[in-house]
Design a protein around this motif. Sequence first.
Motif, PDB file in Angstrom:
ATOM      1  N   ARG A   1      -6.465  17.307  -1.692  1.00 49.41           N
ATOM      2  CA  ARG A   1      -7.398  17.453  -0.568  1.00 49.41           C
ATOM      3  C   ARG A   1      -7.235  16.384   0.499  1.00 49.41           C
ATOM      4  O   ARG A   1      -7.511  16.641   1.667  1.00 49.41           O
ATOM      5  N   SER A   2      -6.850  15.178   0.097  1.00 48.46           N
ATOM      6  CA  SER A   2      -6.759  14.052   1.022  1.00 48.46           C
ATOM      7  C   SER A   2      -5.627  13.140   0.594  1.00 48.46           C
ATOM      8  O   SER A   2      -5.153  13.212  -0.540  1.00 48.46           O
TER       9      SER A   2
ATOM     10  N   VAL B   1       0.864  -1.168   0.000  1.00 55.31           N
ATOM     11  CA  VAL B   1       0.000   0.000   0.000  1.00 55.31           C
ATOM     12  C   VAL B   1       0.904   1.222   0.000  1.00 55.31           C
ATOM     13  O   VAL B   1       1.832   1.312   0.804  1.00 55.31           O
ATOM     14  N   ARG B   2       0.618   2.125  -0.894  1.00 56.05           N
ATOM     15  CA  ARG B   2       1.420   3.345  -0.973  1.00 56.05           C
ATOM     16  C   ARG B   2       0.521   4.556  -1.139  1.00 56.05           C
ATOM     17  O   ARG B   2      -0.531   4.473  -1.769  1.00 56.05           O
ATOM     18  N   PRO B   3       0.948   5.683  -0.547  1.00 54.29           N
ATOM     19  CA  PRO B   3       0.211   6.919  -0.799  1.00 54.29           C
ATOM     20  C   PRO B   3       0.522   7.398  -2.212  1.00 54.29           C
ATOM     21  O   PRO B   3       1.656   7.288  -2.679  1.00 54.29           O
ATOM     22  N   LEU B   4      -0.474   7.890  -2.874  1.00 52.68           N
ATOM     23  CA  LEU B   4      -0.279   8.418  -4.211  1.00 52.68           C
ATOM     24  C   LEU B   4       0.123   9.885  -4.137  1.00 52.68           C
ATOM     25  O   LEU B   4      -0.339  10.618  -3.280  1.00 52.68           O
ATOM     26  N   ARG B   5       0.997  10.280  -5.048  1.00 56.54           N
ATOM     27  CA  ARG B   5       1.418  11.677  -5.144  1.00 56.54           C
ATOM     28  C   ARG B   5       0.469  12.417  -6.084  1.00 56.54           C
ATOM     29  O   ARG B   5      -0.307  11.799  -6.810  1.00 56.54           O
ATOM     30  N   ALA B   6       0.555  13.712  -6.082  1.00 55.94           N
ATOM     31  CA  ALA B   6      -0.294  14.523  -6.959  1.00 55.94           C
ATOM     32  C   ALA B   6      -0.142  14.106  -8.422  1.00 55.94           C
ATOM     33  O   ALA B   6      -1.120  14.089  -9.175  1.00 55.94           O
TER      34      ALA B   6
ATOM     35  N   TRP C   1      -9.219  16.196 -10.920  1.00 59.58           N
ATOM     36  CA  TRP C   1      -8.486  15.065 -10.341  1.00 59.58           C
ATOM     37  C   TRP C   1      -7.232  15.527  -9.616  1.00 59.58           C
ATOM     38  O   TRP C   1      -6.906  15.012  -8.545  1.00 59.58           O
ATOM     39  N   ARG C   2      -6.547  16.500 -10.163  1.00 56.27           N
ATOM     40  CA  ARG C   2      -5.359  17.030  -9.482  1.00 56.27           C
ATOM     41  C   ARG C   2      -5.743  17.677  -8.149  1.00 56.27           C
ATOM     42  O   ARG C   2      -5.063  17.487  -7.143  1.00 56.27           O
ATOM     43  N   HIS C   3      -6.836  18.431  -8.143  1.00 58.92           N
ATOM     44  CA  HIS C   3      -7.302  19.063  -6.906  1.00 58.92           C
ATOM     45  C   HIS C   3      -7.698  18.000  -5.878  1.00 58.92           C
ATOM     46  O   HIS C   3      -7.394  18.128  -4.692  1.00 58.92           O
ATOM     47  N   ARG C   4      -8.344  16.964  -6.322  1.00 59.79           N
ATOM     48  CA  ARG C   4      -8.750  15.878  -5.426  1.00 59.79           C
ATOM     49  C   ARG C   4      -7.531  15.233  -4.759  1.00 59.79           C
ATOM     50  O   ARG C   4      -7.584  14.866  -3.588  1.00 59.79           O
ATOM     51  N   MET C   5      -6.450  15.106  -5.483  1.00 63.10           N
ATOM     52  CA  MET C   5      -5.239  14.494  -4.934  1.00 63.10           C
ATOM     53  C   MET C   5      -4.646  15.338  -3.811  1.00 63.10           C
ATOM     54  O   MET C   5      -3.979  14.820  -2.924  1.00 63.10           O
TER      55      MET C   5
END
Length: 175
Positions: free
Chosen positions: A53-54, A6-11, A47-51
């Motif tokens: 926000r959280s 599991v990895r956090p996604l970057r913008a 989609w970029r903005h969503r990345m």
Amino acid sequence: MSDITVRPLRADDWERYRAVRLTALQESPDAFVASYEEESAEPEEFWRHRMERSTRLLAERDGRALGIASVGSANEDQPEAAQLFGLWVHPEARGTGVATALVRAGARSAAAAGKRQLLYWVGTDNGRAVAFASGFGFRPTAERRPMRVVSEDDGEEELAMTLPLSGDRGGIPQL
């Protein structure tokens, strides 16, 4: 079989997140407030903005997406709390530990951000979701709200379940 990562996604990973999110919306349309039709029409900027926000978490095995979850602020009244939402696991990977890996990563992410608890909203009639969350260490609160998406499995109301991230965890194993 290799392990789940599991990895956090970057913008810059917005396209990867978009692809998995749209798959989730198609596969489980009743589980989300948004629809595939709405979100598939959204531009790159959305989609970029969503990345930003959280935190968006991606579970994978051998580079194949197995599931996603998001961690964000709970609300202004609870600055010490984060919220886990948008949890989805590909049908072929259900029951293999993907959801547990995503929730564990979400809890670690929230704790690293200084949050003391993680909230997870589940339908009061969704026994499977309540059992999963309880098994992970989440406990029901008195907080209730109308379901944002009404389904037969979930009922008409959802409850906030909370997982302590710091201090006395009441016998809950370490994350």
